[in-house]
Design a protein around this motif. Sequence first.
Motif, PDB file in Angstrom:
ATOM      1  N   UNK A   1      49.685   1.696  14.651  1.00  0.00           N
ATOM      2  CA  UNK A   1      48.960   0.656  15.372  1.00  0.00           C
ATOM      3  C   UNK A   1      47.752   1.323  16.017  1.00  0.00           C
ATOM      4  N   UNK A   2      46.567   0.773  15.758  1.00  0.00           N
ATOM      5  CA  UNK A   2      45.361   1.308  16.378  1.00  0.00           C
ATOM      6  C   UNK A   2      44.598   0.189  17.068  1.00  0.00           C
ATOM      7  N   UNK A   3      43.964   0.542  18.185  1.00  0.00           N
ATOM      8  CA  UNK A   3      43.100  -0.380  18.918  1.00  0.00           C
ATOM      9  C   UNK A   3      42.126   0.501  19.699  1.00  0.00           C
ATOM     10  N   UNK A   4      40.921   0.645  19.190  1.00  0.00           N
ATOM     11  CA  UNK A   4      39.977   1.576  19.811  1.00  0.00           C
ATOM     12  C   UNK A   4      40.520   2.984  19.698  1.00  0.00           C
ATOM     13  N   UNK A   5      40.596   3.709  20.815  1.00  0.00           N
ATOM     14  CA  UNK A   5      41.127   5.079  20.786  1.00  0.00           C
ATOM     15  C   UNK A   5      42.649   5.115  20.845  1.00  0.00           C
TER      16      UNK A   5
ATOM     17  N   UNK B   1      60.267   1.918  17.992  1.00  0.00           N
ATOM     18  CA  UNK B   1      61.333   2.907  17.864  1.00  0.00           C
ATOM     19  C   UNK B   1      60.948   3.956  16.841  1.00  0.00           C
ATOM     20  N   UNK B   2      61.548   5.119  16.979  1.00  0.00           N
ATOM     21  CA  UNK B   2      61.310   6.194  16.027  1.00  0.00           C
ATOM     22  C   UNK B   2      61.933   7.476  16.527  1.00  0.00           C
ATOM     23  N   UNK B   3      61.834   8.483  15.741  1.00  0.00           N
ATOM     24  CA  UNK B   3      62.285   9.819  16.148  1.00  0.00           C
ATOM     25  C   UNK B   3      61.090  10.747  16.053  1.00  0.00           C
ATOM     26  N   UNK B   4      60.145  10.623  16.802  1.00  0.00           N
ATOM     27  CA  UNK B   4      59.959   9.793  17.985  1.00  0.00           C
ATOM     28  C   UNK B   4      58.749   8.897  17.798  1.00  0.00           C
ATOM     29  N   UNK B   5      58.728   7.781  18.535  1.00  0.00           N
ATOM     30  CA  UNK B   5      57.533   6.945  18.574  1.00  0.00           C
ATOM     31  C   UNK B   5      56.520   7.684  19.444  1.00  0.00           C
ATOM     32  N   UNK B   6      55.259   7.699  19.021  1.00  0.00           N
ATOM     33  CA  UNK B   6      54.235   8.422  19.776  1.00  0.00           C
ATOM     34  C   UNK B   6      53.054   7.519  20.092  1.00  0.00           C
ATOM     35  N   UNK B   7      52.408   7.837  21.210  1.00  0.00           N
ATOM     36  CA  UNK B   7      51.201   7.128  21.639  1.00  0.00           C
ATOM     37  C   UNK B   7      50.175   8.162  22.040  1.00  0.00           C
ATOM     38  N   UNK B   8      48.931   7.889  21.743  1.00  0.00           N
ATOM     39  CA  UNK B   8      47.865   8.705  22.304  1.00  0.00           C
ATOM     40  C   UNK B   8      46.683   7.786  22.560  1.00  0.00           C
ATOM     41  N   UNK B   9      45.915   8.125  23.609  1.00  0.00           N
ATOM     42  CA  UNK B   9      44.744   7.326  23.943  1.00  0.00           C
ATOM     43  C   UNK B   9      43.802   8.158  24.792  1.00  0.00           C
ATOM     44  N   UNK B  10      42.529   7.912  24.583  1.00  0.00           N
ATOM     45  CA  UNK B  10      41.528   8.574  25.400  1.00  0.00           C
ATOM     46  C   UNK B  10      41.374   7.825  26.721  1.00  0.00           C
ATOM     47  N   UNK B  11      41.219   8.575  27.791  1.00  0.00           N
ATOM     48  CA  UNK B  11      41.012   7.995  29.109  1.00  0.00           C
ATOM     49  C   UNK B  11      39.508   7.778  29.326  1.00  0.00           C
ATOM     50  N   UNK B  12      39.173   6.987  30.332  1.00  0.00           N
ATOM     51  CA  UNK B  12      37.766   6.724  30.625  1.00  0.00           C
ATOM     52  C   UNK B  12      36.990   8.001  30.934  1.00  0.00           C
ATOM     53  N   UNK B  13      37.675   9.044  31.436  1.00  0.00           N
ATOM     54  CA  UNK B  13      36.967  10.293  31.756  1.00  0.00           C
ATOM     55  C   UNK B  13      36.834  11.216  30.542  1.00  0.00           C
ATOM     56  N   UNK B  14      37.286  10.765  29.359  1.00  0.00           N
ATOM     57  CA  UNK B  14      37.150  11.549  28.137  1.00  0.00           C
ATOM     58  C   UNK B  14      38.357  12.410  27.807  1.00  0.00           C
TER      59      UNK B  14
ATOM     60  N   UNK C   1      38.870  -0.119  24.899  1.00  0.00           N
ATOM     61  CA  UNK C   1      39.895  -0.283  23.862  1.00  0.00           C
ATOM     62  C   UNK C   1      40.496  -1.686  23.884  1.00  0.00           C
ATOM     63  N   UNK C   2      40.602  -2.272  25.067  1.00  0.00           N
ATOM     64  CA  UNK C   2      41.253  -3.574  25.205  1.00  0.00           C
ATOM     65  C   UNK C   2      40.491  -4.695  24.509  1.00  0.00           C
ATOM     66  N   UNK C   3      39.209  -4.472  24.243  1.00  0.00           N
ATOM     67  CA  UNK C   3      38.400  -5.512  23.595  1.00  0.00           C
ATOM     68  C   UNK C   3      38.248  -5.278  22.098  1.00  0.00           C
ATOM     69  N   UNK C   4      38.873  -4.223  21.591  1.00  0.00           N
ATOM     70  CA  UNK C   4      38.779  -3.899  20.169  1.00  0.00           C
ATOM     71  C   UNK C   4      39.862  -4.626  19.377  1.00  0.00           C
ATOM     72  N   UNK C   5      39.606  -4.852  18.073  1.00  0.00           N
ATOM     73  CA  UNK C   5      40.658  -5.460  17.241  1.00  0.00           C
ATOM     74  C   UNK C   5      41.856  -4.513  17.133  1.00  0.00           C
ATOM     75  N   UNK C   6      43.036  -5.095  17.015  1.00  0.00           N
ATOM     76  CA  UNK C   6      44.243  -4.307  16.837  1.00  0.00           C
ATOM     77  C   UNK C   6      44.625  -4.342  15.360  1.00  0.00           C
ATOM     78  N   UNK C   7      44.894  -3.176  14.791  1.00  0.00           N
ATOM     79  CA  UNK C   7      45.312  -3.056  13.405  1.00  0.00           C
ATOM     80  C   UNK C   7      46.736  -2.536  13.370  1.00  0.00           C
ATOM     81  N   UNK C   8      47.584  -3.163  12.558  1.00  0.00           N
ATOM     82  CA  UNK C   8      48.962  -2.720  12.384  1.00  0.00           C
ATOM     83  C   UNK C   8      49.172  -2.470  10.898  1.00  0.00           C
ATOM     84  N   UNK C   9      49.484  -1.231  10.557  1.00  0.00           N
ATOM     85  CA  UNK C   9      49.758  -0.851   9.177  1.00  0.00           C
ATOM     86  C   UNK C   9      51.204  -0.383   9.093  1.00  0.00           C
ATOM     87  N   UNK C  10      51.884  -0.743   8.007  1.00  0.00           N
ATOM     88  CA  UNK C  10      53.275  -0.345   7.817  1.00  0.00           C
ATOM     89  C   UNK C  10      53.607  -0.398   6.334  1.00  0.00           C
ATOM     90  N   UNK C  11      54.711   0.233   5.959  1.00  0.00           N
ATOM     91  CA  UNK C  11      55.167   0.166   4.573  1.00  0.00           C
ATOM     92  C   UNK C  11      55.704  -1.215   4.222  1.00  0.00           C
TER      93      UNK C  11
END
Length: 179
Positions: free
Chosen positions: A64-68, A91-104, A33-43
């Motif tokens: 914001x997306x970057x790989x997974x 910030x947000x109510x609530x800000x969320x993150x998700x990412x796949x780990x190397x083990x899937x 994921x660290x080598x993928x382009x980062x995309x930021x979309x917003x209103x």
Amino acid sequence: MNPLLPARPAKLALPVLLAAALVPGVVAAKESDRTQPMNIDANHSEGNLAGGNGKYRFNGNVVITQGTLEIHADTADVIQKNGETERVVLTGKQATLKQQMDDGTWMNARADNLDYNVNSEVIVLTGNYKVDSERGSNAGQRMVYNTRSGDMQSGGDGTRVRTVIQPKNKAPAAAGEKK
């Protein structure tokens, strides 16, 4: 180089790496994921980074997306000093993150505020934070995590912290149950 993106884009993926590390025994976030382009979309986005100093704000359904890696927030502030990204505040109510780990497996985190200092590699999660993975969870009101040293501090501010660690091996099926 796009002045709106962190000068060291791989560093933005570190909040997810830290969140994965908050739960004992969690494997690393997907390295590719660290080598993928980062995309930021917003209103909407606005700011001034003239001279390499200032704040650029993305607001309204920020994704914001970057790989997974996938981050959702109401606002994302990218703060630069001398042409380098100094901090990223979500910030947000609530800000969320998700990412796949190397083990899937997947890691999910949420908080009202995620403040990541790029130089010190410290992230502060505040406001009803929770980090979940298949291996366990950690939740509370405030957590400070140093991604460089692995040091973590939560609670101590009069609030409670809850950590759940899942067993390494699944329990054997009870008598009469099919495996």
